[in-house]
Motif scaffolding. Structure first.
Motif, PDB file in Angstrom:
ATOM      1  N   PHE A  73       0.889  -1.149   0.000  1.00 21.71           N
ATOM      2  CA  PHE A  73       0.000   0.000   0.000  1.00 21.71           C
ATOM      3  C   PHE A  73       0.932   1.204   0.000  1.00 21.71           C
ATOM      4  O   PHE A  73       1.493   1.570   1.027  1.00 21.71           O
ATOM      5  CB  PHE A  73      -0.886  -0.036   1.239  1.00 21.71           C
ATOM      6  CG  PHE A  73      -1.783   1.164   1.431  1.00 21.71           C
ATOM      7  CD1 PHE A  73      -2.147   1.986   0.385  1.00 21.71           C
ATOM      8  CD2 PHE A  73      -2.290   1.455   2.688  1.00 21.71           C
ATOM      9  CE1 PHE A  73      -2.976   3.076   0.577  1.00 21.71           C
ATOM     10  CE2 PHE A  73      -3.124   2.543   2.903  1.00 21.71           C
ATOM     11  CZ  PHE A  73      -3.467   3.357   1.845  1.00 21.71           C
ATOM     12  N   VAL A  74       1.176   1.767  -1.167  1.00 21.64           N
ATOM     13  CA  VAL A  74       2.108   2.880  -1.303  1.00 21.64           C
ATOM     14  C   VAL A  74       1.546   4.082  -0.546  1.00 21.64           C
ATOM     15  O   VAL A  74       0.363   4.386  -0.682  1.00 21.64           O
ATOM     16  CB  VAL A  74       2.295   3.224  -2.800  1.00 21.64           C
ATOM     17  CG1 VAL A  74       3.183   4.450  -2.977  1.00 21.64           C
ATOM     18  CG2 VAL A  74       2.888   2.031  -3.528  1.00 21.64           C
ATOM     19  N   PRO A  75       2.300   4.728   0.272  1.00 19.70           N
ATOM     20  CA  PRO A  75       3.726   4.572   0.508  1.00 19.70           C
ATOM     21  C   PRO A  75       4.072   3.726   1.739  1.00 19.70           C
ATOM     22  O   PRO A  75       5.197   3.736   2.202  1.00 19.70           O
ATOM     23  CB  PRO A  75       4.165   6.019   0.728  1.00 19.70           C
ATOM     24  CG  PRO A  75       3.007   6.634   1.468  1.00 19.70           C
ATOM     25  CD  PRO A  75       1.782   5.962   0.890  1.00 19.70           C
ATOM     26  N   LEU A  90      -2.383   3.278  10.256  1.00 23.12           N
ATOM     27  CA  LEU A  90      -3.814   3.561  10.289  1.00 23.12           C
ATOM     28  C   LEU A  90      -4.100   5.059  10.232  1.00 23.12           C
ATOM     29  O   LEU A  90      -5.070   5.488   9.598  1.00 23.12           O
ATOM     30  CB  LEU A  90      -4.450   2.914  11.519  1.00 23.12           C
ATOM     31  CG  LEU A  90      -4.355   1.385  11.563  1.00 23.12           C
ATOM     32  CD1 LEU A  90      -4.932   0.858  12.872  1.00 23.12           C
ATOM     33  CD2 LEU A  90      -5.026   0.738  10.364  1.00 23.12           C
ATOM     34  N   ASP A  91      -3.240   5.864  10.870  1.00 26.62           N
ATOM     35  CA  ASP A  91      -3.396   7.321  10.796  1.00 26.62           C
ATOM     36  C   ASP A  91      -3.280   7.787   9.344  1.00 26.62           C
ATOM     37  O   ASP A  91      -4.029   8.671   8.906  1.00 26.62           O
ATOM     38  CB  ASP A  91      -2.343   8.037  11.645  1.00 26.62           C
ATOM     39  CG  ASP A  91      -2.573   7.891  13.131  1.00 26.62           C
ATOM     40  OD1 ASP A  91      -3.676   7.449  13.544  1.00 26.62           O
ATOM     41  OD2 ASP A  91      -1.633   8.195  13.898  1.00 26.62           O
ATOM     42  N   PHE A  92      -2.347   7.196   8.591  1.00 20.56           N
ATOM     43  CA  PHE A  92      -2.206   7.559   7.182  1.00 20.56           C
ATOM     44  C   PHE A  92      -3.483   7.217   6.423  1.00 20.56           C
ATOM     45  O   PHE A  92      -3.952   8.002   5.599  1.00 20.56           O
ATOM     46  CB  PHE A  92      -1.005   6.856   6.536  1.00 20.56           C
ATOM     47  CG  PHE A  92      -0.843   7.228   5.085  1.00 20.56           C
ATOM     48  CD1 PHE A  92      -0.127   8.356   4.723  1.00 20.56           C
ATOM     49  CD2 PHE A  92      -1.424   6.459   4.087  1.00 20.56           C
ATOM     50  CE1 PHE A  92       0.006   8.708   3.389  1.00 20.56           C
ATOM     51  CE2 PHE A  92      -1.308   6.806   2.754  1.00 20.56           C
ATOM     52  CZ  PHE A  92      -0.588   7.940   2.398  1.00 20.56           C
ATOM     53  N   ARG A 124       1.679  11.954  -8.610  1.00 20.73           N
ATOM     54  CA  ARG A 124       2.312  10.818  -9.301  1.00 20.73           C
ATOM     55  C   ARG A 124       3.062   9.883  -8.353  1.00 20.73           C
ATOM     56  O   ARG A 124       3.354   8.763  -8.706  1.00 20.73           O
ATOM     57  CB  ARG A 124       3.240  11.315 -10.397  1.00 20.73           C
ATOM     58  CG  ARG A 124       2.508  12.059 -11.497  1.00 20.73           C
ATOM     59  CD  ARG A 124       3.413  12.400 -12.657  1.00 20.73           C
ATOM     60  NE  ARG A 124       2.746  13.207 -13.650  1.00 20.73           N
ATOM     61  CZ  ARG A 124       1.936  12.727 -14.588  1.00 20.73           C
ATOM     62  NH1 ARG A 124       1.712  11.445 -14.652  1.00 20.73           N
ATOM     63  NH2 ARG A 124       1.358  13.536 -15.448  1.00 20.73           N
ATOM     64  N   HIS A 125       3.343  10.338  -7.143  1.00 16.88           N
ATOM     65  CA  HIS A 125       4.066   9.515  -6.166  1.00 16.88           C
ATOM     66  C   HIS A 125       3.153   8.502  -5.462  1.00 16.88           C
ATOM     67  O   HIS A 125       3.620   7.653  -4.725  1.00 16.88           O
ATOM     68  CB  HIS A 125       4.747  10.413  -5.132  1.00 16.88           C
ATOM     69  CG  HIS A 125       3.791  11.240  -4.328  1.00 16.88           C
ATOM     70  ND1 HIS A 125       3.110  12.318  -4.869  1.00 16.88           N
ATOM     71  CD2 HIS A 125       3.381  11.138  -3.053  1.00 16.88           C
ATOM     72  CE1 HIS A 125       2.334  12.849  -3.949  1.00 16.88           C
ATOM     73  NE2 HIS A 125       2.481  12.154  -2.825  1.00 16.88           N
TER      74      HIS A 125
END
Length: 144
Positions: A73-75, A90-92, A124-125
């Motif tokens: 799961f990027v990043p 999880l915060d992300f 794009r990242h």
């Protein structure tokens, strides 16, 4: 939770998600259930953002010692370990949901497919999102 060998199946009915918690090591297998970006061109399977966020918090409440997803799961990668690593992961998920929802709402005069194209060109990242994902975010924002 239902025991199955040395693990338990955890089902969240509202989001129709199933997780597997290995009991001894408290390793939670989340499959694709918390990977917001989805898989490249297939986008995300999330259609109810509020329920998704509730699911993320329920996962946090299980207090796993490790989370393993079905793929990167990027990043963030495919694994989170320890309380700090899991909370960051999880915060992300929560912040990314809020950020992408705000982006969709800000560009709501465009068609969902066009919002996705704009988002993808500016980010794009990160894995690309599709029109279905943006439509789900707009619907969720309207419900709030």
């Amino acid at each position: 939770m239902k025991s199955f060998y040395n693990s338990s199946l955890v089902s969240f009915e509202k989001t129709k998600t199933v997780f597997s918690m290995e009991n001894k090591e408290k390793t939670l297998l989340t499959f694709d259930s918390i990977q917001l970006c989805g898989v490249g061109r297939y986008g995300s399977g999330i259609t109810d953002v509020k329920a998704y966020l509730e699911t993320v918090e329920r996962v946090r409440g299980l207090k796993p010692e490790m989370i393993i997803t079905s793929h990167d799961f990027v990043p963030l990668g495919f694994m989170a370990k320890g309380e700090k690593g899991i909370n960051e992961y999880l915060d992300f998920c929560v912040e990314y949901t809020k950020t992408t929802t705000a982006f969709a709402v800000k560009n709501s005069k465009l068609l969902p497919k066009e919002i996705a194209e704009k988002y993808n060109s500016e980010n794009r990242h990160l894995p690309p999102l599709n029109g279905r994902k943006m439509e789900a975010l707009l619907i969720a924002a309207e419900k709030e």
